[in-house]
Structures are given as structure tokens and as C-alpha cells.
Design a protein around this motif. Sequence first.
Motif, short mmCIF file in Angstrom:
data_model
loop_
_atom_site.label_atom_id
_atom_site.label_comp_id
_atom_site.label_asym_id
_atom_site.label_seq_id
_atom_site.Cartn_x
_atom_site.Cartn_y
_atom_site.Cartn_z
N PHE A 158 18.51 13.41 16.44
CA PHE A 158 18.09 13.55 17.83
C PHE A 158 17.99 15.02 18.22
O PHE A 158 18.41 15.92 17.48
CB PHE A 158 19.07 12.83 18.75
CG PHE A 158 19.02 11.33 18.66
CD1 PHE A 158 18.04 10.61 19.33
CD2 PHE A 158 19.94 10.63 17.90
CE1 PHE A 158 17.98 9.23 19.25
CE2 PHE A 158 19.89 9.25 17.81
CZ PHE A 158 18.91 8.54 18.49
N GLU A 159 17.47 15.25 19.41
CA GLU A 159 17.35 16.61 19.91
C GLU A 159 18.66 17.14 20.47
O GLU A 159 18.82 18.34 20.63
CB GLU A 159 16.26 16.68 20.99
CG GLU A 159 14.86 16.41 20.46
CD GLU A 159 13.80 16.58 21.54
OE1 GLU A 159 14.19 16.90 22.69
OE2 GLU A 159 12.60 16.42 21.22
N SER A 160 19.58 16.25 20.81
CA SER A 160 20.86 16.70 21.37
C SER A 160 21.98 15.76 20.93
O SER A 160 21.75 14.61 20.54
CB SER A 160 20.79 16.71 22.91
OG SER A 160 20.68 15.39 23.42
N ASP A 161 23.21 16.27 21.02
CA ASP A 161 24.39 15.45 20.71
C ASP A 161 24.48 14.25 21.65
O ASP A 161 24.88 13.17 21.26
CB ASP A 161 25.67 16.29 20.83
CG ASP A 161 25.73 17.41 19.82
OD1 ASP A 161 24.74 17.60 19.08
OD2 ASP A 161 26.77 18.09 19.76
N LEU A 206 27.01 5.35 14.15
CA LEU A 206 28.03 6.40 14.24
C LEU A 206 27.34 7.72 14.54
O LEU A 206 26.45 8.15 13.80
CB LEU A 206 28.81 6.49 12.92
CG LEU A 206 29.83 7.62 12.83
CD1 LEU A 206 30.97 7.40 13.81
CD2 LEU A 206 30.37 7.74 11.41
N ALA A 207 27.75 8.38 15.64
CA ALA A 207 27.17 9.67 16.02
C ALA A 207 27.98 10.80 15.41
O ALA A 207 29.22 10.80 15.45
CB ALA A 207 27.14 9.80 17.54
N HIS A 208 27.27 11.75 14.85
CA HIS A 208 27.90 12.95 14.31
C HIS A 208 27.00 14.13 14.64
O HIS A 208 25.96 14.34 14.02
CB HIS A 208 28.09 12.83 12.80
CG HIS A 208 28.79 14.01 12.19
ND1 HIS A 208 30.14 14.24 12.36
CD2 HIS A 208 28.32 15.02 11.42
CE1 HIS A 208 30.48 15.35 11.71
NE2 HIS A 208 29.38 15.84 11.14
N GLY A 209 27.39 14.88 15.65
CA GLY A 209 26.53 15.94 16.13
C GLY A 209 25.25 15.34 16.71
O GLY A 209 25.29 14.39 17.49
N ARG A 210 24.12 15.85 16.29
CA ARG A 210 22.82 15.34 16.75
C ARG A 210 22.33 14.16 15.91
O ARG A 210 21.29 13.59 16.19
CB ARG A 210 21.77 16.44 16.72
CG ARG A 210 22.02 17.58 17.70
CD ARG A 210 20.84 18.52 17.74
NE ARG A 210 20.58 19.10 16.43
CZ ARG A 210 19.39 19.51 15.99
NH1 ARG A 210 18.33 19.35 16.78
NH2 ARG A 210 19.24 20.03 14.81
N SER A 211 23.09 13.80 14.88
CA SER A 211 22.67 12.72 13.97
C SER A 211 23.35 11.41 14.32
O SER A 211 24.51 11.39 14.74
CB SER A 211 23.01 13.10 12.52
OG SER A 211 22.36 14.30 12.15
N ALA A 212 22.61 10.32 14.14
CA ALA A 212 23.15 8.97 14.31
C ALA A 212 22.94 8.22 13.00
O ALA A 212 21.81 8.12 12.52
CB ALA A 212 22.47 8.24 15.46
N SER A 235 15.73 7.98 24.37
CA SER A 235 15.44 8.53 23.04
C SER A 235 15.85 7.49 22.00
O SER A 235 17.03 7.40 21.63
CB SER A 235 16.22 9.84 22.82
OG SER A 235 15.85 10.82 23.78
N PRO A 236 14.92 6.66 21.52
CA PRO A 236 15.27 5.55 20.64
C PRO A 236 15.56 5.99 19.21
O PRO A 236 15.14 7.07 18.77
CB PRO A 236 14.03 4.66 20.70
CG PRO A 236 12.91 5.62 20.98
CD PRO A 236 13.49 6.68 21.86
N MET A 237 16.25 5.13 18.47
CA MET A 237 16.47 5.34 17.05
C MET A 237 15.16 5.15 16.30
O MET A 237 14.27 4.42 16.73
CB MET A 237 17.48 4.31 16.52
CG MET A 237 18.89 4.45 17.07
SD MET A 237 19.81 5.81 16.30
CE MET A 237 20.06 5.18 14.64
#
Length: 246
Positions: free
Chosen positions: A33-36, A52-58, A77-79
Motif C-alpha cells: 500500500f501507499e501508507s501503513d 497481517l499488516a507489516h509496515g505498508r505491506s499486507a 484502498s483495496p487488496m
Amino acid sequence: MHGLRRGIQSTRYPRRAETAPGISPGRPVNTEFESDYDAQRAAAICPTGAILAHGRSAFVDMGKCVHCQRCHLCIPSPMNWDAGYEWTRLPAKQSEFATLPSAFSKSMHIMVVDAGDCGACLHEVKQLNNPLYNMHRLGFFFTATPRTADILLIVGPVSENMRGPLLKTWEAMPTTRRAMAVGSCAITGGVFGRSFMCAGGAGSVLPVDFEVPGNPPPPLAILHGLLVATGRKSVTQDELVSEGRS
């Protein structure tokens, strides 16, 4: 006459990819994603903790995903979404394929056990026998007895009442047997999870060789799992990475 005019309507998969509308519900995949905040929002909206969210990544664990599509339709902001169906994966602790010997590649018998399924995954399994999927053309056949079964196909989270019958079925199969967990419930317990009345997936009861994620997985995903079990298809490293399992 209609059948004579239209000809054979069975899917051409696996000879070529199936692209008919509605053939698969798709699934979420790892997304940057563009943001956390966007990543955390995607994780928070998941009812089963599959994201699971880790920083800007899901990251997505498809073993928990129930295809509610909240992460795809209900947030700004969809997956990212994969519209395919070749989802078969190895259990988390397994590093190699335990495919059946080549003699089984075009003659395999499948024993289906409903281990507490809600009916959704079992319904998709039944579709394999209809004219569209026609699994007999690939050498796959359902059997009513474990004595002649090569694959144990398990649906449902394994309720306490089905633990014993499932084990007895497994023990009655010939030693070339393989086990396949079909659906999120059979992999992790799904929405039922693990409790005093639920084993939380078939892997808690017997050794599972292959997993077909989805809730429920479409028939072609299950068919892909059977092809993997006979060595006619394989799970690529890219598929494993896309589920955050590398």
C-alpha cells in the motif's frame, strides 16, 4: 439436438486455461500500500485474521481467508486480487511434494470425508462430477470405500464427532495414500477455529500432503489439487511467496 449442435461443453482445463465468467471468485494476494494506515485498515477489516499488516505491506494467509471480499470491496484502498484458481499449496511444515507414483497419474480413486463441513466445500467437490468439469476424463473417480482409495479428500474443520471416523478411514487406506485438505476449515478451522469441539483443521489429526485454500474453493481449484497430487501440475515458488509462506 441441443447437445449435438453445441458439442462437448466440458472445460478444456488443464489443456488450456479456463476463462469463462464466474469460474472462480478470486482471492486476495499480498499487497504493497501507499501508507501503513491502508495496510492496517485491510488487516483490521478481515474477520478471520487472514491479513497481517507489516509496515505498508499486507500479507495474506489463504488458509484463513473466507472470501468475504471485505478487503476488496469495503475499503478505499483495496487488496490486490487474483482471479485465478491454481491455488494448491503445501502445508506450512512441508518442503517437498508427496505426489503419488506415476502409475496413479491417470487412474486415481478419491475418498471424500465430510468432517463437519457446512456444505459449501462439499457442494463444490460434487461439481467435479458434472458435465462441465467431468473429472472422469482425467482419470479421477470417487470411491465409497477407503480400501480402494488413493486420496483422502477432507472438507470441514474436523468436529470432535468426526475425529474417530476420519482416522479410521485414513488407517483403512492402502499405504500409497495421500491426504488433501480442501477449504479453509479443513486447513485451519476457518471461522470455527480450534475449540473443545473442533480440531481446527485436518492437519491436527493426520498428516496432510496438500492444501486447497478457499471458502469454498471453486471446482477448478480442487481439480488443480488432484492434478498436483498425481504430479501432472505443480505448485510454483511464486505461488508460495504470494501467500507470505516463503
